[in-house]
Design a protein around this motif. Structure first.
Motif, PDB file in Angstrom:
ATOM      1  N   ARG A   1      -4.172   1.463  13.877  1.00  0.00           N
ATOM      2  CA  ARG A   1      -3.891   1.710  15.300  1.00  0.00           C
ATOM      3  C   ARG A   1      -4.268   0.489  16.130  1.00  0.00           C
ATOM      4  N   SER A   2      -5.415  -0.096  15.841  1.00  0.00           N
ATOM      5  CA  SER A   2      -5.865  -1.294  16.566  1.00  0.00           C
ATOM      6  C   SER A   2      -4.942  -2.480  16.316  1.00  0.00           C
ATOM      7  N   ALA A   3      -4.530  -2.653  15.077  1.00  0.00           N
ATOM      8  CA  ALA A   3      -3.634  -3.764  14.739  1.00  0.00           C
ATOM      9  C   ALA A   3      -2.299  -3.613  15.457  1.00  0.00           C
ATOM     10  N   ALA A   4      -1.750  -2.410  15.459  1.00  0.00           N
ATOM     11  CA  ALA A   4      -0.464  -2.177  16.136  1.00  0.00           C
ATOM     12  C   ALA A   4      -0.596  -2.443  17.635  1.00  0.00           C
ATOM     13  N   ALA A   5      -1.668  -1.985  18.230  1.00  0.00           N
ATOM     14  CA  ALA A   5      -1.879  -2.197  19.666  1.00  0.00           C
ATOM     15  C   ALA A   5      -2.051  -3.687  19.974  1.00  0.00           C
ATOM     16  N   ARG A   6      -2.764  -4.407  19.129  1.00  0.00           N
ATOM     17  CA  ARG A   6      -2.977  -5.846  19.329  1.00  0.00           C
ATOM     18  C   ARG A   6      -1.652  -6.604  19.253  1.00  0.00           C
TER      19      ARG A   6
END
Length: 114
Positions: free
Chosen positions: A96-101
């Motif tokens: 989720r963090s990678a996609a948001a970044r």
């Protein structure tokens, strides 16, 4: 005269626009899948990147550009699937963090940012 440096920068820009188009395609389709009300927002962002991509791609770069777009969409869809459906919360949160970044990096390419 066009220098090698400016050609490299132009290719990086086309690759960035193609990747962002693919990422927002994945976000839009995922939003449709899970009935996320942000689907229209993702579609609007995707269309912005499609316009930028159309303005920068050339016949010589079209094939490679499509390759970047498809690969980015596939990779981003994988992140979204892990984020949404993986039972390992650590992996899900990391995805989720990678996609948001990645989306945040795309948004900085648009005038005004996100």
């Amino acid at each position: 005269m066009i220098s090698a440096g400016s050609l490299h920068a132009e290719n990086d820009l086309v690759k960035s626009f193609a990747s962002c188009t693919g990422r927002y395609s994945a976000e839009m389709e995922h939003a449709w899948l899970i009935s996320d009300p942000r689907a229209d927002e993702f579609e609007a962002r995707r269309l912005s990147f499609v316009a930028l991509l159309d303005a920068t791609v050339t016949p010589d770069t079209a094939r490679q550009t499509l390759h970047y777009r498809i690969n980015a969409k596939h990779a981003h869809a994988g992140l979204l699937q892990v984020a949404r459906f993986n039972l390992d919360t650590s992996r899900a949160n990391a995805a989720r963090s990678a996609a948001a970044r990645l989306l945040s990096q795309c948004d900085y390419l648009l005038l005004g940012g996100a």
